[in-house]
Design a protein around this motif. Structure first.
Motif, PDB file in Angstrom:
ATOM      1  N   ALA A  93       0.825  -1.209   0.000  1.00 55.63           N
ATOM      2  CA  ALA A  93       0.000   0.000   0.000  1.00 55.63           C
ATOM      3  C   ALA A  93       0.860   1.261   0.000  1.00 55.63           C
ATOM      4  O   ALA A  93       0.524   2.256  -0.673  1.00 55.63           O
ATOM      5  CB  ALA A  93      -0.932  -0.012   1.208  1.00 55.63           C
ATOM      6  N   GLU A  94       1.966   1.238   0.704  1.00 59.29           N
ATOM      7  CA  GLU A  94       2.867   2.389   0.725  1.00 59.29           C
ATOM      8  C   GLU A  94       3.466   2.642  -0.660  1.00 59.29           C
ATOM      9  O   GLU A  94       3.622   3.789  -1.094  1.00 59.29           O
ATOM     10  CB  GLU A  94       3.982   2.165   1.748  1.00 59.29           C
ATOM     11  N   TRP A 122       1.847   5.860  -7.280  1.00 55.10           N
ATOM     12  CA  TRP A 122       0.603   6.075  -8.035  1.00 55.10           C
ATOM     13  C   TRP A 122      -0.384   6.993  -7.333  1.00 55.10           C
ATOM     14  O   TRP A 122      -1.476   7.223  -7.853  1.00 55.10           O
ATOM     15  CB  TRP A 122      -0.064   4.722  -8.306  1.00 55.10           C
ATOM     16  N   GLN A 123      -0.030   7.488  -6.168  1.00 57.12           N
ATOM     17  CA  GLN A 123      -0.866   8.406  -5.406  1.00 57.12           C
ATOM     18  C   GLN A 123      -2.270   7.837  -5.159  1.00 57.12           C
ATOM     19  O   GLN A 123      -3.289   8.516  -5.290  1.00 57.12           O
ATOM     20  CB  GLN A 123      -0.991   9.763  -6.122  1.00 57.12           C
ATOM     21  N   VAL A 124      -2.307   6.578  -4.790  1.00 58.61           N
ATOM     22  CA  VAL A 124      -3.572   5.908  -4.476  1.00 58.61           C
ATOM     23  C   VAL A 124      -3.504   5.419  -3.035  1.00 58.61           C
ATOM     24  O   VAL A 124      -2.555   4.742  -2.642  1.00 58.61           O
ATOM     25  CB  VAL A 124      -3.839   4.725  -5.424  1.00 58.61           C
ATOM     26  N   GLU A 125      -4.509   5.786  -2.252  1.00 56.82           N
ATOM     27  CA  GLU A 125      -4.531   5.416  -0.840  1.00 56.82           C
ATOM     28  C   GLU A 125      -5.075   3.994  -0.654  1.00 56.82           C
ATOM     29  O   GLU A 125      -6.021   3.571  -1.323  1.00 56.82           O
ATOM     30  CB  GLU A 125      -5.420   6.392  -0.055  1.00 56.82           C
ATOM     31  N   ASN A 126      -4.467   3.283   0.273  1.00 50.87           N
ATOM     32  CA  ASN A 126      -4.960   1.978   0.745  1.00 50.87           C
ATOM     33  C   ASN A 126      -5.177   0.966  -0.389  1.00 50.87           C
ATOM     34  O   ASN A 126      -6.094   0.151  -0.343  1.00 50.87           O
ATOM     35  CB  ASN A 126      -6.259   2.154   1.541  1.00 50.87           C
ATOM     36  N   CYS A 127      -4.332   0.994  -1.380  1.00 44.67           N
ATOM     37  CA  CYS A 127      -4.405   0.015  -2.470  1.00 44.67           C
ATOM     38  C   CYS A 127      -3.358  -1.063  -2.225  1.00 44.67           C
ATOM     39  O   CYS A 127      -2.179  -0.775  -2.013  1.00 44.67           O
ATOM     40  CB  CYS A 127      -4.163   0.688  -3.815  1.00 44.67           C
ATOM     41  N   PHE A 168       2.044   1.866  -3.564  1.00 40.82           N
ATOM     42  CA  PHE A 168       0.989   2.433  -4.415  1.00 40.82           C
ATOM     43  C   PHE A 168       0.790   3.916  -4.108  1.00 40.82           C
ATOM     44  O   PHE A 168       0.551   4.729  -5.006  1.00 40.82           O
ATOM     45  CB  PHE A 168      -0.327   1.667  -4.227  1.00 40.82           C
ATOM     46  N   LYS A 169       0.874   4.258  -2.849  1.00 48.88           N
ATOM     47  CA  LYS A 169       0.708   5.668  -2.471  1.00 48.88           C
ATOM     48  C   LYS A 169       1.873   6.508  -2.997  1.00 48.88           C
ATOM     49  O   LYS A 169       1.682   7.644  -3.469  1.00 48.88           O
ATOM     50  CB  LYS A 169       0.609   5.781  -0.956  1.00 48.88           C
ATOM     51  N   THR A 170       3.073   5.950  -2.958  1.00 48.92           N
ATOM     52  CA  THR A 170       4.262   6.685  -3.386  1.00 48.92           C
ATOM     53  C   THR A 170       4.321   6.840  -4.902  1.00 48.92           C
ATOM     54  O   THR A 170       4.558   7.939  -5.421  1.00 48.92           O
ATOM     55  CB  THR A 170       5.535   5.978  -2.898  1.00 48.92           C
TER      56      THR A 170
END
Length: 350
Positions: A189-190, A196-201, A192-194
Motif C-alpha cells: 500500500a505504501e 501512483w498516489q492511491v490510498e490503501n491500495c 501504491f501511495k508513493t
C-alpha cells in the motif's frame, strides 16, 4: 468368417478330425465333396487370408542421424560464443544475462538431471533449460524449435512442461511470494501511495485470455466473448510491476469476475481471510475510514475490498479510474515481451 464356419459333415465321417492338431494331411477332395458350395467358398477364403503375407512396413530409424549428432548441430556452441563476445545478443536470445541463467541453472539442476544409459547419453540440464527459455521467449512451435535445439519435437513436448514445473518450484518462494500478514500488505500500500498516489491500495487485478486450440469434445466451453478459444490467466500485481498472485487454467467462457470467484485468492477475499490491515482514516477527513482494497476493471464485482471504475454512462474519460490499466496492462506487455506470448504452444500441445 472362419469363426462361424461349420462344415456340413459329421465329425468322423472322413475318418480324420479336421480339428486334429497332430494331423499334417487332410483329404481335401473328400472333405470338399461332403460340403456345399457356400462352405467351400468360405474355406477357400479362409485359406487365402491365412496364407496371405502381410506387407511389412519398412523399418523406421530409432532416431534421425542429425538428431543423434546433437552436439554438432545444436545452438549450444553459438550460445557459448555470444556469451563471451556478444552479451547483448545472449540476453536477446534467452531474455536474461549469463549470470541470471547460471543462477537459474544451479537452482533447477537436481530436479532436471537425468542418468546416461548404455544406449545413449541423456540430454543435459543446460540444454533442457536453454530449449525451454527459447520456447518461452519466441513462442516457436516444437516442430520449429527442434532445428535449433537438435532435439525431436516429441522430446521437447516432455522437456518444456517438466522444466517449467521445475522453474516454478524453485522460484515461487522468492519471486512469487504472496503477502501473509498485515505488514506485507502495508508495504504494498505504501508503494501504491508513493508511485501512483492511491490510498490503501494493496494490488491491481486483471485477466488475460491465452489462445489455445479447441480441446476435442469441448464444444463452446473454452470459447470466449472475443471470438476464439482460450483459458484465462488471472494475476494480481503490486505497484512495482511484480506479480504477487497468478492463476491459470479457467475456461475462456468465464468472465474475469467469474474467474476470480473460482480461485483460492477469490475465496480468501470473499471470506475476509487475506489478513488485510484494518481500515484507516482518510488523510483529509478523519471521520471517513477507508478499507484496504484491490483495484479491478469493469468485469470484476464491486466489494468492500475490491474497487472498480465508475460505469461509462454519464461520465467523462478523465473521471474514470485508470490506475488498473497503468499497472496491470503495462506488466502484461512486459511479460508478453519476455516469456508469455498470447499463443502458448504449451497449451496447444495438451
Amino acid at each position: 468368417m472362419l469363426a462361424n464356419f461349420q462344415p456340413n459333415v459329421e465329425p468322423n465321417m472322413l475318418g480324420v478330425s479336421i480339428h486334429d492338431r497332430t494331423s499334417h494331411r487332410v483329404c481335401w477332395d473328400d472333405l470338399i465333396c461332403a460340403m456345399d458350395l457356400e462352405s467351400v467358398t468360405s474355406l477357400c477364403a479362409g485359406v487365402i487370408c491365412l496364407n496371405r503375407k502381410k506387407k511389412r512396413k519398412p523399418p523406421r530409424l530409432w532416431a534421425k542421424k542429425w538428431l543423434l549428432e546433437r552436439n554438432s548441430f545444436s545452438h549450444m556452441s553459438l550460445l557459448t560464443e555470444i556469451a563471451t563476445n556478444e552479451p547483448q545478443d545472449y540476453r536477446n536470445y534467452l531474455r536474461m544475462n549469463e549470470q541470471s541463467f547460471e543462477d537459474l541453472l544451479e537452482r533447477v539442476y537436481n530436479l532436471l538431471e537425468k542418468k546416461n544409459t548404455k544406449l545413449r547419453e541423456s540430454i543435459s540440464v543446460k540444454e533442457r533449460l536453454v530449449a525451454t527459455l527459447q520456447f518461452l521467449a519466441s513462442s516457436r512451435s516444437y516442430e520449429n524449435l527442434k532445428f535449433s535445439c537438435a532435439i525431436s519435437a516429441q522430446t521437447l513436448g516432455r522437456i518444456v512442461p517438466e522444466t517449467c514445473t521445475a522453474i516454478f518450484d524453485v522460484l515461487r518462494d522468492d519471486f512469487l511470494k504472496f503477502p501473509c500478514n498485515a505488514s506485507d500488505w502495508m508495504n504494498i500500500a505504501e508503494d501504491f501511495k508513493t508511485y501512483w498516489q492511491v490510498e490503501n491500495c494493496v494490488g491491481a487485478i486483471d485477466g488475460r485470455h491465452i489462445d489455445i486450440r479447441q480441446p476435442p469434445g469441448s464444444g463452446s466451453y473454452f470459447f470466449n466473448y472475443k471470438g476464439f478459444y482460450s483459458i484465462v490467466l488471472l494475476a494480481v500485481v503490486n505497484a512495482n510491476y511484480e506479480f504477487i498472485y497468478v492463476n491459470c487454467g479457467t475456461n475462456g467462457r468465464v468472465s474475469d469476475g467469474g474467474v476470480l470467484m473460482e480461485t483460492d485468492f477469490g475465496e480468501l477475499l470473499e471470506n475476509k481471510k487475506l489478513n488485510l490491515p484494518s481500515p484507516t482514516n482518510f488523510p483529509d477527513n478523519r471521520d471517513i475510514c477507508l478499507p484496504f482494497t484491490f483495484l479491478g476493471d469493469e468485469a470484476f464485482p464491486l466489494k468492500e475490498n475490491l474497487m472498480k471504475p465508475y460505469p461509462n454512462k454519464g461520465i467523462t474519460h478523465d473521471e474514470k479510474f485508470s490506475i488498473i490499466g497503468c499497472v496491470v496492462e503495462d506488466e502484461w506487455w512486459r511479460m508478453r515481451l519476455a516469456y508469455l506470448p498470447t499463443s502458448l504452444e504449451f497449451f496447444r500441445q495438451q
